[in-house]
Scaffold this active site. Structure first.
Site, PDB file in Angstrom:
ATOM      1  N   CYS A 181     -10.053   0.341   3.141  1.00 53.19           N
ATOM      2  CA  CYS A 181     -10.755   0.533   1.882  1.00 53.19           C
ATOM      3  C   CYS A 181     -12.005   1.372   2.127  1.00 53.19           C
ATOM      4  CB  CYS A 181     -11.136  -0.854   1.379  1.00 53.19           C
ATOM      5  SG  CYS A 181     -12.369  -0.841   0.126  1.00 53.19           S
ATOM      6  N   THR A 183     -14.173   1.933  -0.669  1.00 52.46           N
ATOM      7  CA  THR A 183     -14.951   1.766  -1.905  1.00 52.46           C
ATOM      8  C   THR A 183     -16.456   1.732  -1.640  1.00 52.46           C
ATOM      9  OG1 THR A 183     -13.155   0.636  -3.008  1.00 52.46           O
ATOM     10  CG2 THR A 183     -15.348   0.181  -3.852  1.00 52.46           C
TER      11      THR A 183
HETATM   12  P1  5GP Z   1      -7.196  -6.033   4.791  1.00 51.73           P
HETATM   13  O1  5GP Z   1      -6.506  -7.347   5.006  1.00 51.73           O
HETATM   14  O2  5GP Z   1      -6.392  -4.878   5.294  1.00 51.73           O
HETATM   15  O3  5GP Z   1      -8.597  -6.024   5.331  1.00 51.73           O
HETATM   16  O4  5GP Z   1      -7.370  -5.848   3.217  1.00 51.73           O
HETATM   17  C1  5GP Z   1      -6.263  -5.790   2.370  1.00 51.73           C
HETATM   18  C2  5GP Z   1      -6.744  -5.568   0.954  1.00 51.73           C
HETATM   19  O5  5GP Z   1      -7.443  -4.337   0.819  1.00 51.73           O
HETATM   20  C3  5GP Z   1      -5.630  -5.434  -0.061  1.00 51.73           C
HETATM   21  O6  5GP Z   1      -5.006  -6.651  -0.378  1.00 51.73           O
HETATM   22  C4  5GP Z   1      -6.358  -4.793  -1.243  1.00 51.73           C
HETATM   23  O7  5GP Z   1      -7.051  -5.738  -2.024  1.00 51.73           O
HETATM   24  C5  5GP Z   1      -7.375  -3.907  -0.548  1.00 51.73           C
HETATM   25  N1  5GP Z   1      -6.945  -2.501  -0.563  1.00 51.73           N
HETATM   26  C6  5GP Z   1      -5.724  -2.007  -0.265  1.00 51.73           C
HETATM   27  N2  5GP Z   1      -5.727  -0.651  -0.362  1.00 51.73           N
HETATM   28  C7  5GP Z   1      -6.963  -0.301  -0.753  1.00 51.73           C
HETATM   29  C8  5GP Z   1      -7.569   0.945  -1.061  1.00 51.73           C
HETATM   30  O8  5GP Z   1      -7.003   2.031  -0.941  1.00 51.73           O
HETATM   31  N3  5GP Z   1      -8.861   0.890  -1.493  1.00 51.73           N
HETATM   32  C9  5GP Z   1      -9.530  -0.276  -1.626  1.00 51.73           C
HETATM   33  N4  5GP Z   1     -10.784  -0.243  -2.089  1.00 51.73           N
HETATM   34  N5  5GP Z   1      -8.991  -1.476  -1.312  1.00 51.73           N
HETATM   35  C10 5GP Z   1      -7.722  -1.488  -0.887  1.00 51.73           C
END
Ligand code: 5GP
Length: 350
Positions: A181, A183
């Site tokens: 992400c 953001t």
């Molecule tokens: P991780 O477990 O990889 O740290 O986080 C997974 C979460 O990241 C996903 O379930 C979703 O909420 C968020 N996420 C997935 N793709 C993106 C993206 O392209 N941008 C953002 N801001 N969040 C993402």
């Protein structure tokens, strides 16, 4: 403009303080939990860890592998009705069908839910604060009164309450913590995930609702901390990435094997699903090559072993008591990193 002076915390800022315990072995700790949901009245029993509804991790193969251990999968929203219909009664109880906020998604999940007995719906948009999202939750609740609705993402108590009152059973918590992400970099918006979980769980539990901590867990200890902070469910993307069950081919770079993993708001995802990145928006996700990690089974056992062990350290014989038994301590260092780069894959083998 206003500044809130309290420091908000992330997983890396705390550890769980050990406490005297009568538990003799990790095997005494049960990791299956039973829930009854506020708005649907549905019951669900399983290990409350959910693979993220991303292209890479929300796959049919992932759902099958996780269901073997009673973990759930939010299948990505591009899975076809035919693929859903091929899933059997061993897997389906551990699945969520996903939708964003557009009309086509609503029609697609309606068609799937008519034909397939899926317990839960995952309503997922990057910014769960918009009024049209609350309206969507209300509409989906009216249309599917008996389905478990998980909706998000938000990071503050008042919005958790709003979504629960609008019909969500589980509110998904996390803005900006995800492994792919961007953001926080692109917009400056976000909320440290541990504090978000603590505050949102407090609001949800006051209304007999539930929360799912989504994003930011990178090691099994983070999953334990998320539950200890009050999460009822934890959603994982990156920790399930790179496995056989994740989508994409294995490829080699300098004799090392990788798989491709990208954020669902990345330029790569937007090109794949919409053919372009719209001019009015920026991509808020990145694309990475993650080391290939073999079958997901080892990772599942590693995570569950970590949770059981955390429970024995604080004397919780069931992990639903982990949060009640937890005292977090603020720390300045997580672990000793001296040999972090000498680790071989063999060290991680079970
Ligand atoms: P991780 O477990 O990889 O740290 O986080 C997974 C979460 O990241 C996903 O379930 C979703 O909420 C968020 N996420 C997935 N793709 C993106 C993206 O392209 N941008 C953002 N801001 N969040 C993402």
């Amino acid at each position: 403009m206003r500044i809130e002076p309290d420091i908000k915390l992330d997983f890396k800022d705390v550890l769980i303080r050990p406490k005297r315990s009568t538990l003799r072995s990790r095997s005494e700790v049960t990791v299956v939990r039973d829930y009854k949901f506020r708005n649907s009245g549905q019951k669900w029993s399983g290990v409350p860890i959910i693979a993220s509804n991303m292209d890479h991790t929300g796959t049919i193969a992932m759902a099958k592998a996780l269901a073997e251990h009673k973990l759930a999968t939010a299948l990505d929203k591009f899975i076809s009705l035919e693929d859903w219909q091929a899933l059997n009664e061993k897997v389906l109880p551990y699945t969520f069908v996903s939708a964003g906020s557009n009309k086509d998604d609503f029609e697609k999940i309606s068609a799937i839910l008519k034909k397939v007995n899926i317990p839960g719906i995952c309503l997922d948009i990057a910014n769960g604060y918009s009024k049209h999202f609350t309206d969507l939750v209300k509409k989906v609740r009216e249309t599917f009164p008996n389905k478990i609705i998980m909706a998000g993402n938000v990071v503050t108590g008042e919005m958790v309450e709003e979504l629960i009152i609008s019909g969500a059973d589980i509110v998904k918590v996390g803005i900006g913590p995800g492994s792919v992400c961007t953001t926080r970099v692109k917009t400056g918006v976000g909320y440290p995930q541990l504090s978000a979980i603590i505050e949102c769980a407090d609001s949800a539990h006051g209304l007999k609702g539930h929360v799912c901590a989504d994003g930011g867990c990178v090691v099994p200890g983070d999953v334990a901390k998320a539950f200890a902070a009050g999460a009822d469910f934890v959603m994982l993307g990156g920790m399930f990435a790179g496995h056989d069950e994740a989508s994409g081919e294995i490829f080699e770079v300098d004799d090392r094997q990788y798989k491709r993993f990208y954020g669902m708001s990345s330029a790569e995802a937007m090109h794949k699903h919409h053919g372009k990145v719209e001019e009015y928006r920026s991509s808020e996700g990145r694309s990475v090559n993650v080391p290939y990690r073999g079958p997901v089974e080892n990772t599942i056992l590693d995570i569950l072993g970590g949770i059981r062990s955390a429970c024995t350290y604080v004397g919780a014989d069931h992990f639903k008591y982990l949060s009640k038994c937890t005292t977090f301590i603020r720390v300045t260092q997580q672990w000793n990193e001296i040999y972090a780069h000498n680790q071989t894959n063999k060290d991680n083998a079970r």
